[in-house]
Design an enzyme around this catalytic site. Sequence first.
Site, PDB file in Angstrom:
ATOM      1  N   ASP A  11       0.773  -1.260   0.133  1.00 15.69           N
ATOM      2  CA  ASP A  11       0.078   0.037  -0.012  1.00 15.69           C
ATOM      3  C   ASP A  11       0.930   1.224   0.012  1.00 15.69           C
ATOM      4  O   ASP A  11       1.687   1.431   0.881  1.00 15.69           O
ATOM      5  CB  ASP A  11      -1.085   0.067   1.375  1.00 15.69           C
ATOM      6  CG  ASP A  11      -2.174  -0.892   1.084  1.00 15.69           C
ATOM      7  OD1 ASP A  11      -2.177  -1.638   0.020  1.00 15.69           O
ATOM      8  OD2 ASP A  11      -2.439  -1.361   2.235  1.00 15.69           O
ATOM      9  N   ASP A 130     -13.838  -4.109  -1.059  1.00 18.34           N
ATOM     10  CA  ASP A 130     -13.528  -3.586   0.246  1.00 18.34           C
ATOM     11  C   ASP A 130     -14.663  -3.685   1.104  1.00 18.34           C
ATOM     12  O   ASP A 130     -15.846  -2.853   0.619  1.00 18.34           O
ATOM     13  CB  ASP A 130     -12.865  -2.446   0.662  1.00 18.34           C
ATOM     14  CG  ASP A 130     -11.533  -2.258  -0.012  1.00 18.34           C
ATOM     15  OD1 ASP A 130     -10.780  -3.241  -0.206  1.00 18.34           O
ATOM     16  OD2 ASP A 130     -11.040  -1.353  -0.526  1.00 18.34           O
TER      17      ASP A 130
END
Length: 252
Positions: A11, A130
């Site tokens: 990330d 998500d």
Amino acid sequence: MLAKRIIPCLDTIGRNVVKGTSFVNIRIVGDAKELARRYEREGADEIVLLDITASEEGRGTFVDVVTEVASELFVPLTVGGGIKNIEDVRKLLKAGADKVSINTAAVENPDIINQIASEFGSQCLVVAIDVKKRGKKSWEVYVKGGKVPTGIDFKDWIVEVEKRGAGEILLTSIDADGHLSGYDYELLECALNYSNLPLIASGGAGSLEDLYKALKIGVDAVLAASIFHFGTYTIPEVKKYLKEKGIWVRLD
């Protein structure tokens, strides 16, 4: 039968790799290019590189970072963050990505799934989903880096993205992310019941047993960040453990 894949997740904010808990409390853990090269040397099967603030901030794709990371990488590279249209996908693939991952763009404009699959092939398209739990066997889809609820039921969405031409699903439990207490196994089982697409489990891996349990359920790959970034385990340690437990993994 294909070997199960071990995938470190990077990330990023700029060139920095970061890690948080449930998508907040972010801290810097390293440089994207250096970590990608290290994980490749250790035996990663793929690398996932995500610009985690691009969609939330309305920025474009991070082509320059992708170019740098991909230039010395030989394992498959999946890239996501800030993708809005076909031209963004074209730029990222040209920069060296093997696959692209879309999330917010897919929810805001589901037709982009069909367009990417038609233009470049389903094999290069990962749809990232998500979710947060909202009841018994019920999860809601979130976008904009896990910040914005959509009201969309996860089961409905995973069925739709498969119909539209996605090649793979990257499924993250926001509730479990960064807590090192295991994946949301109920969520993974639900996904496998509703979709035939290859499934990457994400969010919550904290032990070797966590990885094994997800793969035993039937996911095709496990994605992890904290356990690799903070040195809890190396990729060779993970693969040795899984092999001993009867999971087929690629060993260098």
